[in-house]
Design a protein around this motif. Structure first.
Motif, PDB file in Angstrom:
ATOM      1  N   ALA A  42     -23.522 -52.023 -13.767  1.00 25.82           N
ATOM      2  CA  ALA A  42     -23.525 -50.825 -14.613  1.00 25.82           C
ATOM      3  C   ALA A  42     -24.489 -51.005 -15.778  1.00 25.82           C
ATOM      4  N   GLU A  43     -24.463 -52.168 -16.404  1.00 26.80           N
ATOM      5  CA  GLU A  43     -25.369 -52.443 -17.522  1.00 26.80           C
ATOM      6  C   GLU A  43     -26.827 -52.449 -17.071  1.00 26.80           C
ATOM      7  N   ALA A  44     -27.099 -53.033 -15.926  1.00 28.88           N
ATOM      8  CA  ALA A  44     -28.472 -53.074 -15.412  1.00 28.88           C
ATOM      9  C   ALA A  44     -29.017 -51.664 -15.196  1.00 28.88           C
ATOM     10  N   PHE A  45     -28.198 -50.767 -14.668  1.00 25.71           N
ATOM     11  CA  PHE A  45     -28.658 -49.397 -14.452  1.00 25.71           C
ATOM     12  C   PHE A  45     -28.762 -48.620 -15.762  1.00 25.71           C
ATOM     13  N   ARG A  46     -27.902 -48.910 -16.705  1.00 26.98           N
ATOM     14  CA  ARG A  46     -28.048 -48.277 -18.032  1.00 26.98           C
ATOM     15  C   ARG A  46     -29.403 -48.637 -18.636  1.00 26.98           C
ATOM     16  N   ARG A  47     -29.790 -49.883 -18.483  1.00 24.34           N
ATOM     17  CA  ARG A  47     -31.079 -50.336 -19.012  1.00 24.34           C
ATOM     18  C   ARG A  47     -32.252 -49.686 -18.292  1.00 24.34           C
ATOM     19  N   GLU A  48     -32.010 -49.206 -17.093  1.00 24.96           N
ATOM     20  CA  GLU A  48     -33.047 -48.495 -16.341  1.00 24.96           C
ATOM     21  C   GLU A  48     -33.080 -47.009 -16.707  1.00 24.96           C
ATOM     22  N   GLY A  49     -32.243 -46.608 -17.658  1.00 27.73           N
ATOM     23  CA  GLY A  49     -32.256 -45.231 -18.136  1.00 27.73           C
ATOM     24  C   GLY A  49     -31.233 -44.307 -17.505  1.00 27.73           C
ATOM     25  N   TYR A  50     -30.308 -44.852 -16.740  1.00 28.65           N
ATOM     26  CA  TYR A  50     -29.265 -44.038 -16.101  1.00 28.65           C
ATOM     27  C   TYR A  50     -28.063 -43.896 -17.023  1.00 28.65           C
ATOM     28  N   GLN A  51     -27.401 -42.755 -16.922  1.00 32.41           N
ATOM     29  CA  GLN A  51     -26.063 -42.601 -17.484  1.00 32.41           C
ATOM     30  C   GLN A  51     -25.128 -43.033 -16.362  1.00 32.41           C
ATOM     31  N   VAL A  52     -24.191 -43.906 -16.667  1.00 37.33           N
ATOM     32  CA  VAL A  52     -23.346 -44.506 -15.645  1.00 37.33           C
ATOM     33  C   VAL A  52     -21.901 -44.081 -15.861  1.00 37.33           C
ATOM     34  N   GLY A  53     -21.330 -43.459 -14.838  1.00 40.21           N
ATOM     35  CA  GLY A  53     -19.935 -43.068 -14.886  1.00 40.21           C
ATOM     36  C   GLY A  53     -19.159 -43.787 -13.791  1.00 40.21           C
ATOM     37  N   GLU A  54     -18.042 -44.384 -14.165  1.00 41.11           N
ATOM     38  CA  GLU A  54     -17.241 -45.132 -13.198  1.00 41.11           C
ATOM     39  C   GLU A  54     -16.433 -44.172 -12.335  1.00 41.11           C
ATOM     40  N   LEU A  55     -16.364 -44.477 -11.041  1.00 38.34           N
ATOM     41  CA  LEU A  55     -15.548 -43.697 -10.109  1.00 38.34           C
ATOM     42  C   LEU A  55     -14.300 -44.507  -9.798  1.00 38.34           C
ATOM     43  N   GLU A  56     -13.155 -43.904  -9.955  1.00 40.64           N
ATOM     44  CA  GLU A  56     -11.884 -44.615  -9.768  1.00 40.64           C
ATOM     45  C   GLU A  56     -11.542 -44.845  -8.300  1.00 40.64           C
ATOM     46  N   THR A  57     -11.883 -43.913  -7.447  1.00 43.65           N
ATOM     47  CA  THR A  57     -11.543 -44.042  -6.030  1.00 43.65           C
ATOM     48  C   THR A  57     -12.759 -43.702  -5.186  1.00 43.65           C
ATOM     49  N   GLY A  58     -12.669 -44.053  -3.927  1.00 49.87           N
ATOM     50  CA  GLY A  58     -13.732 -43.689  -3.005  1.00 49.87           C
ATOM     51  C   GLY A  58     -14.626 -44.867  -2.657  1.00 49.87           C
ATOM     52  N   VAL A  59     -15.656 -44.560  -1.912  1.00 51.69           N
ATOM     53  CA  VAL A  59     -16.575 -45.564  -1.413  1.00 51.69           C
ATOM     54  C   VAL A  59     -17.478 -46.084  -2.523  1.00 51.69           C
ATOM     55  N   ALA A  60     -17.984 -45.195  -3.340  1.00 53.67           N
ATOM     56  CA  ALA A  60     -18.912 -45.583  -4.405  1.00 53.67           C
ATOM     57  C   ALA A  60     -18.155 -46.077  -5.629  1.00 53.67           C
TER      58      ALA A  60
END
Length: 150
Positions: A42-60
């Motif tokens: 999650a931190e690595a993608f934030r540094r790439e400029g993404y907003q990161v939202g955690e998904l509680e269930t599911g595949v992703a």
């Protein structure tokens, strides 16, 4: 033009980690507990400029947003030596269900040929090997969990 092209190629080569460093970084990633690995990605993608939202269930695991587009990120089976087509199909179906533009599957191992072909056909990004080591290595080095450039 030749000088510029040569300089760019040299810069890219310098930034590409050595095979030894790639292997060390991937080994470090495999040793991380799930919670730390997920937080690192999650931190690595934030540094790439993404907003990161955690998904509680599911595949992703995460929903990524950048430039008005939604992507799904899956890194649940990060320790598997070789990933087959099944998990990629599941992620692709989740991408369609969540109306995301694309998806990214993270693995510290490799992918079977059918999985690679499926990902290519569906335009899925497989994040592994040197690309994963480069992306995650930046965060790991800041946390002093891998040695400096070798």
């Amino acid at each position: 033009p030749f000088l510029g092209t040569g300089a760019f190629a040299a810069w890219r080569q310098f930034r590409t980690p050595s095979p030894t460093r790639v292997n060390e970084t991937l080994a470090t990633l495999r040793e991380l507990p799930w919670v730390q690995f997920a937080a690192l990605m999650a931190e690595a993608f934030r540094r790439e400029g993404y907003q990161v939202g955690e998904l509680e269930t599911g595949v992703a695991n995460y929903e990524l947003h950048k430039n008005g587009y939604k992507s799904l990120l899956c890194c649940k089976r990060w320790k598997i030596t070789q990933t087959g087509i099944g998990p990629l199909r599941e992620l692709y179906e989740a991408m369609l269900a969540r109306d995301a533009r694309d998806c990214i599957y993270v693995a510290t191992g490799d992918f079977t040929e059918p999985a690679r072909a499926f990902a290519l056909e569906k335009k899925m990004r497989l994040l592994h090997g040197a690309e994963l080591a480069t992306l995650a290595g930046r965060v790991l080095r800041e946390k002093k969990q891998v040695p400096a450039r070798t």
